[in-house]
Motif scaffolding. Structure first.
Motif, mmCIF file in Angstrom:
data_model
loop_
_atom_site.group_PDB
_atom_site.id
_atom_site.type_symbol
_atom_site.label_atom_id
_atom_site.label_comp_id
_atom_site.label_asym_id
_atom_site.label_seq_id
_atom_site.Cartn_x
_atom_site.Cartn_y
_atom_site.Cartn_z
ATOM 1 N N VAL A 208 0.846 -1.196 0.000
ATOM 2 C CA VAL A 208 0.000 0.000 0.000
ATOM 3 C C VAL A 208 0.884 1.250 0.000
ATOM 4 N N GLY A 209 1.967 1.220 0.748
ATOM 5 C CA GLY A 209 2.904 2.342 0.729
ATOM 6 C C GLY A 209 3.479 2.570 -0.661
ATOM 7 N N PHE A 210 3.832 1.484 -1.347
ATOM 8 C CA PHE A 210 4.356 1.616 -2.715
ATOM 9 C C PHE A 210 3.295 2.151 -3.675
ATOM 10 N N ARG A 211 2.027 1.818 -3.418
ATOM 11 C CA ARG A 211 0.966 2.376 -4.264
ATOM 12 C C ARG A 211 0.978 3.906 -4.178
ATOM 13 N N HIS A 212 1.186 4.411 -2.980
ATOM 14 C CA HIS A 212 1.218 5.861 -2.798
ATOM 15 C C HIS A 212 2.468 6.482 -3.427
ATOM 16 N N LEU A 213 3.544 5.721 -3.525
ATOM 17 C CA LEU A 213 4.781 6.224 -4.121
ATOM 18 C C LEU A 213 4.850 6.019 -5.632
ATOM 19 N N TYR A 214 3.995 5.179 -6.165
ATOM 20 C CA TYR A 214 4.052 4.801 -7.575
ATOM 21 C C TYR A 214 4.021 6.000 -8.530
ATOM 22 N N PRO A 215 3.138 6.983 -8.321
ATOM 23 C CA PRO A 215 3.157 8.144 -9.224
ATOM 24 C C PRO A 215 4.506 8.887 -9.200
ATOM 25 N N LEU A 216 5.109 8.984 -8.041
ATOM 26 C CA LEU A 216 6.425 9.621 -7.941
ATOM 27 C C LEU A 216 7.468 8.815 -8.702
ATOM 28 N N PHE A 217 7.448 7.488 -8.540
ATOM 29 C CA PHE A 217 8.384 6.637 -9.279
ATOM 30 C C PHE A 217 8.266 6.910 -10.778
ATOM 31 N N ASN A 218 7.039 6.956 -11.266
ATOM 32 C CA ASN A 218 6.812 7.171 -12.702
ATOM 33 C C ASN A 218 7.301 8.539 -13.158
ATOM 34 N N ARG A 219 7.050 9.568 -12.353
ATOM 35 C CA ARG A 219 7.526 10.906 -12.711
ATOM 36 C C ARG A 219 9.047 10.954 -12.798
ATOM 37 N N LEU A 220 9.699 10.122 -12.014
ATOM 38 C CA LEU A 220 11.161 10.077 -12.014
ATOM 39 C C LEU A 220 11.707 9.122 -13.079
ATOM 40 N N GLY A 221 10.833 8.523 -13.866
ATOM 41 C CA GLY A 221 11.259 7.632 -14.934
ATOM 42 C C GLY A 221 11.518 6.208 -14.491
ATOM 43 N N ALA A 222 10.926 5.818 -13.383
ATOM 44 C CA ALA A 222 11.132 4.464 -12.860
ATOM 45 C C ALA A 222 9.850 3.646 -12.985
ATOM 46 N N GLU A 223 10.021 2.379 -13.261
ATOM 47 C CA GLU A 223 8.911 1.426 -13.231
ATOM 48 C C GLU A 223 9.055 0.628 -11.938
ATOM 49 N N PHE A 224 7.944 0.129 -11.426
ATOM 50 C CA PHE A 224 7.921 -0.637 -10.180
ATOM 51 C C PHE A 224 7.221 -1.956 -10.442
ATOM 52 N N VAL A 225 7.771 -3.036 -9.894
ATOM 53 C CA VAL A 225 7.138 -4.343 -9.989
ATOM 54 C C VAL A 225 7.302 -5.057 -8.652
ATOM 55 N N ALA A 226 6.273 -5.773 -8.242
ATOM 56 C CA ALA A 226 6.323 -6.587 -7.031
ATOM 57 C C ALA A 226 6.356 -8.055 -7.439
ATOM 58 N N ILE A 227 7.166 -8.848 -6.745
ATOM 59 C CA ILE A 227 7.330 -10.270 -7.078
ATOM 60 C C ILE A 227 7.145 -11.103 -5.818
ATOM 61 N N SER A 228 6.356 -12.177 -5.946
ATOM 62 C CA SER A 228 6.050 -13.043 -4.812
ATOM 63 C C SER A 228 5.882 -14.484 -5.302
ATOM 64 N N PRO A 229 6.124 -15.467 -4.424
ATOM 65 C CA PRO A 229 5.816 -16.850 -4.801
ATOM 66 C C PRO A 229 4.329 -17.176 -4.657
ATOM 67 N N GLU A 230 3.547 -16.221 -4.191
ATOM 68 C CA GLU A 230 2.123 -16.450 -3.975
ATOM 69 C C GLU A 230 1.406 -16.717 -5.297
ATOM 70 N N LEU A 231 0.492 -17.653 -5.272
ATOM 71 C CA LEU A 231 -0.290 -18.000 -6.451
ATOM 72 C C LEU A 231 -1.122 -16.802 -6.913
ATOM 73 N N PRO A 232 -1.202 -16.587 -8.232
ATOM 74 C CA PRO A 232 -1.928 -15.416 -8.746
ATOM 75 C C PRO A 232 -3.378 -15.328 -8.265
ATOM 76 N N GLU A 233 -4.049 -16.463 -8.147
ATOM 77 C CA GLU A 233 -5.449 -16.413 -7.708
ATOM 78 C C GLU A 233 -5.588 -15.940 -6.265
ATOM 79 N N LYS A 234 -4.518 -16.015 -5.486
ATOM 80 C CA LYS A 234 -4.525 -15.500 -4.115
ATOM 81 C C LYS A 234 -4.161 -14.019 -4.094
ATOM 82 N N THR A 235 -3.265 -13.605 -4.987
ATOM 83 C CA THR A 235 -2.813 -12.217 -5.027
ATOM 84 C C THR A 235 -3.825 -11.308 -5.712
ATOM 85 N N ARG A 236 -4.523 -11.823 -6.723
ATOM 86 C CA ARG A 236 -5.438 -11.018 -7.546
ATOM 87 C C ARG A 236 -6.464 -10.243 -6.722
#
Length: 188
Positions: free
Chosen positions: A100-128
């Motif tokens: 949730v904190g990264f969601r709030h920072l995501y627009p700033l990351f984009n303005r600075l030319g950065a992309e953000f990705v989160a990676i987990s071993p959790e199954l997609p149907e649980k994360t979705r």
């Protein structure tokens, strides 16, 4: 989850983490002790020290997101920078807060030319459902058997103290992953 989201409207990340640890120490002391034990063991094992440093090559990968789209490292390197965040899963309260904190920072990351990705071993149907509920605008990829996390020395076993504590609170961690050995990345 709504309370976690609201905390980021007016509280600094460090203060929110400190508060959540205090609440955990009071409400679920055995889980809190397991967290402290894990952090101690993790620090002694020096996991993550072999990760690529700034300017070094990051290993290539291809992984599916929560919607079934295949992503590669090249797909994500659209800007000048790529921020890669490993997390255990949406079942983990500290990971929820950090995402949730990264969601709030995501627009700033984009303005600075950065992309953000989160990676987990959790199954997609649980994360979705978590991704949708928390309105996370960035891709969440599934590292099914921690292949990338292990390559980067970020995956560690979920110690029995954690499993015991989670089970006492009705959380069956096995349902969130297809890995048999229950290794999870340290949020990094």
């Amino acid at each position: 989850l709504g309370n976690v989201d609201n905390a980021f409207q007016s509280v600094r990340l460090k203060d929110a983490v400190d508060l959540s640890l205090h609440v955990l120490s009071v409400s679920k002391p055995d889980v809190y002790r397991s967290v402290l034990e894990f952090n101690s063991v993790f620090g002694m094992a020096r996991h993550g020290e072999d990760c690529p440093k700034e300017g070094e090559l990051f290993p290539g990968f291809s992984m599916f997101d929560t919607e079934g789209r295949l992503w590669t490292l090249g797909d994500l390197l659209r800007g000048n920078w790529l921020i890669v965040y490993f997390f255990r899963g949406s079942w983990n309260p500290s990971c929820q807060m950090q995402l949730v904190g990264f969601r709030h920072l995501y627009p700033l990351f984009n303005r600075l030319g950065a992309e953000f990705v989160a990676i987990s071993p959790e199954l997609p149907e649980k994360t979705r459902p978590f991704k949708a509920t928390m309105r996370l605008p960035f891709p969440i990829l599934t590292d099914y058997v921690n292949e990338l996390a292990l390559q980067l020395r970020l995956a560690v076993p979920l110690y029995s103290a954690f499993l015991d504590a989670y089970e006492r609170y009705g959380l069956d961690v096995y349902q969130y992953t297809n890995a048999d050995d229950l290794q999870f990345p340290v949020p990094a």
